[in-house]
Write a protein that holds these residues in place. Structure first.
Motif, short mmCIF file in Angstrom:
data_model
loop_
_atom_site.label_atom_id
_atom_site.label_comp_id
_atom_site.label_asym_id
_atom_site.label_seq_id
_atom_site.Cartn_x
_atom_site.Cartn_y
_atom_site.Cartn_z
N MET A 1 13.11 -79.01 -80.31
CA MET A 1 13.36 -77.47 -80.20
C MET A 1 12.43 -76.77 -79.43
SD MET A 1 14.51 -75.09 -83.32
CE MET A 1 15.02 -73.44 -83.13
N ALA A 2 12.84 -75.75 -78.57
CA ALA A 2 11.83 -74.99 -77.79
C ALA A 2 11.42 -74.18 -78.79
CB ALA A 2 12.82 -74.26 -76.84
N SER A 3 9.99 -73.76 -78.55
CA SER A 3 9.24 -72.69 -79.26
C SER A 3 9.67 -71.51 -78.71
CB SER A 3 7.87 -73.18 -79.25
OG SER A 3 7.29 -72.87 -78.06
N VAL A 4 9.13 -70.50 -79.41
CA VAL A 4 9.14 -69.14 -78.84
C VAL A 4 7.92 -68.58 -78.40
CG1 VAL A 4 10.01 -66.45 -79.39
CG2 VAL A 4 11.24 -68.58 -80.47
N ASP A 5 7.82 -67.85 -77.14
CA ASP A 5 6.43 -67.29 -76.87
C ASP A 5 6.20 -65.67 -77.38
OD1 ASP A 5 7.89 -65.66 -75.23
OD2 ASP A 5 7.42 -66.54 -73.15
N GLU A 6 5.22 -65.24 -76.86
CA GLU A 6 4.98 -63.89 -77.41
C GLU A 6 5.61 -62.77 -77.14
OE1 GLU A 6 1.72 -62.26 -75.10
OE2 GLU A 6 1.83 -63.27 -73.47
N LYS A 7 6.65 -63.00 -76.14
CA LYS A 7 7.74 -62.17 -75.74
C LYS A 7 9.21 -62.13 -76.38
CE LYS A 7 7.73 -60.36 -71.53
NZ LYS A 7 7.17 -58.99 -71.74
N GLY A 8 9.11 -63.34 -77.27
CA GLY A 8 10.39 -63.54 -77.69
C GLY A 8 11.34 -64.32 -76.99
N ARG A 13 8.25 -75.08 -71.97
CA ARG A 13 6.80 -75.88 -71.46
C ARG A 13 6.89 -77.05 -72.33
NH1 ARG A 13 1.74 -72.22 -71.83
NH2 ARG A 13 2.95 -71.64 -73.94
N THR A 14 6.31 -78.03 -71.74
CA THR A 14 6.22 -79.42 -72.49
C THR A 14 4.73 -79.40 -73.15
OG1 THR A 14 4.92 -80.36 -70.78
CG2 THR A 14 7.14 -80.63 -70.67
N LYS A 15 4.65 -80.09 -74.09
CA LYS A 15 3.52 -80.10 -74.98
C LYS A 15 2.14 -80.04 -74.10
CE LYS A 15 1.24 -82.32 -79.02
NZ LYS A 15 1.26 -83.58 -79.90
N GLU A 16 2.37 -81.11 -73.18
CA GLU A 16 1.33 -81.39 -72.09
C GLU A 16 0.99 -80.11 -71.45
OE1 GLU A 16 -0.04 -84.10 -68.36
OE2 GLU A 16 2.03 -84.34 -69.28
N GLU A 17 2.09 -79.35 -70.89
CA GLU A 17 1.80 -78.17 -69.96
C GLU A 17 1.00 -77.03 -71.02
OE1 GLU A 17 5.70 -78.42 -66.92
OE2 GLU A 17 5.76 -77.67 -69.02
N LYS A 18 1.60 -77.06 -72.19
CA LYS A 18 0.74 -75.90 -72.99
C LYS A 18 -0.48 -76.30 -73.47
CE LYS A 18 5.02 -75.08 -75.81
NZ LYS A 18 5.83 -75.08 -77.49
#
Length: 446
Positions: A1-8, A13-18
């Motif tokens: 499931m995709a996470s949510v960034d600071e802007k909602g 991004r993949t775990k590696e990209e993060k």
């Protein structure tokens, strides 16, 4: 499931990209406050450039000099506002780096070729000039306090200055530079104040009255033309903050309710007020007091009060230590991004150590080899800083915002573009002339 960034917005991004983004200098920390922007921008702009402004005015004369100074402040104030506005012009997307904005405007490949070479030239050349500035200021400090000591080569002072940069270059990101930038910003304001007040002091005691001349600096018309062109580059060099403004804004948190541009603009506006307070008195009072007798670094022209001039030179050293890092950080980010994303190297301390040590060593070598303060600023000011500060933001604005043709916004942007292109074409000629002239009487590593 995709996470949510600071802007909602869903973070795809993949775990590696993060993990990579959390390691890279520009995107690793987004907790900066608005005053971080002020500190970083003041540190980036009020540096070596302010010290050469009286000399630049002396090469242009009162009328053209005042006009160029004020016009440059207005144009670059407008273009830095554009940069701040365009940082999040696409919902859910942040242009964290100058070249990312360029890629969106010009295309993936063309954007890289247009922006990256110019940005690298600006940042590398600025770091080289700060190497020279730091070394010369250390040398001046030693000569003031210990006038009877056998002269020490400028090369050694540049090497001493570089040792601090080797250590500080290992700081991971912009926010880790906040303390360095705060000290650097305060000291830049301080030595700018010292520069013009000490100039007034020398005028008051009459040490310059009989020697001041406001005429042309040379009897040869060709020399005066070349000096005028070089001076244009010196002024352009003074407004170099655009090269790091998006990278600084990338460190500020952003939400739909409080986008980063609010805090960033507050910081940039404050920084530009400080820039005006620093630049204009130093430029105009320095030239008024010393006329054509002013050096390409006004602190080298001042003689009294001795302790104050010595202190000002040390303040310059501390300030350019911070300025060097502000300009070096985006270069570190570019190289490290290339290494881990395209070359597939694993993010590590060893990689960071190698990249940054090589960069500092390169700027040290070039700075020791070609320590021509005024000529370097004149050449690089027009060749690289004019495009990125004066008109590249305007071109991108016209492409992305598409203002009405012949409307106010369209007209203002085209005026800025014309002025900037003229700077780019003309000032490097004067800067190169100045370098060649200085090189005739120069011995390597003297």
């Amino acid at each position: 499931m995709a996470s949510v960034d600071e802007k909602g917005v869903n973070d795809v991004r993949t775990k590696e990209e993060k993990a990579i983004d959390e390691w890279l200098p520009i995107t690793s920390d987004r907790n900066a406050k608005w005053w971080y922007s002020t500190m970083h921008n003041v540190t980036a702009m009020v540096g070596a450039g302010v010290l050469c402004l009286p000399y630049a005015i002396s090469q242009m004369g009162w009328g053209p000099g005042v006009t160029v100074m004020l016009l440059s402040w207005i144009i670059t104030f407008y273009t830095i506002w554009q940069m701040v506005e365009m940082h999040e012009m696409i919902p859910g997307k942040r242009f964290d780096r100058y070249h990312e904005l360029g890629q969106y405007a010009f295309g993936e490949k063309l954007g890289l070729w247009i922006v990256v070479p110019q940005q690298i030239i600006v940042e590398v050349s600025t770091c080289i000039i700060y190497m020279v500035t730091g070394g010369k200021s250390l040398k001046k400090f030693q000569e003031i306090l210990f006038p009877n000591v056998k002269p020490i080569k400028l090369t050694y002072f540049i090497m001493i200055f570089s040792t601090i940069e080797f250590i500080l270059s290992l700081l991971p990101n912009f926010n880790s530079l906040s303390s360095v930038s705060s000290v650097a910003a305060v000291l830049s304001i301080t030595y700018s104040f010292i520069a013009w007040t000490a100039s007034l002091k020398e005028h008051a005691i009459g040490s310059t009255t009989q020697l001041v001349s406001y005429g042309t600096r040379s009897d040869k018309t060709s020399d005066n033309v070349f000096m005028f062109l070089s001076a244009l580059g010196n002024v352009a060099f003074s407004y170099a903050g655009h090269n790091v403004v998006l990278e600084i804004q990338a460190t500020i948190p952003s939400t739909p309710q409080n986008p980063s541009k609010k805090a960033m603009w507050k910081g940039v506006f404050t920084a530009y007020v400080i820039v005006a307070i620093c630049y204009l008195p130093v430029a105009f009072i320095g030239y008024w007091v010393f006329g054509n007798g002013v050096d390409d670094n006004i602190l080298l022209t001042l003689h009294r009060p001795t302790w104050l001039v010595a202190a000002a030179n040390i303040f310059v050293v501390v300030h350019v230590i911070g300025s060097y890092q502000v300009y070096a950080m985006p270069v570190f980010d570019m190289i490290e991004t290339y290494a881990v994303k395209l070359m597939k190297y694993k993010p590590s301390f060893i990689l960071r150590l190698f990249v940054r040590m090589v960069f500092v060593a390169f700027t040290l070598f070039v700075g020791m080899t070609f320590p021509f303060f005024g000529g370097l600023m004149g050449f690089f000011g027009g060749f690289a800083l004019a495009p990125t500060s004066y008109y590249l933001p305007c071109i991108i604005w016209l492409i992305l915002k598409k203002p009405k043709r012949f409307g106010l916004s369209w007209t203002i942007n085209w005026v800025c573009i014309i002025v900037g292109v003229l700077l780019t074409l003309l000032s490097p000629i004067g800067g190169m002339w100045s370098i060649i002239k200085s090189a005739k009487s120069y011995h390597f590593y003297q």
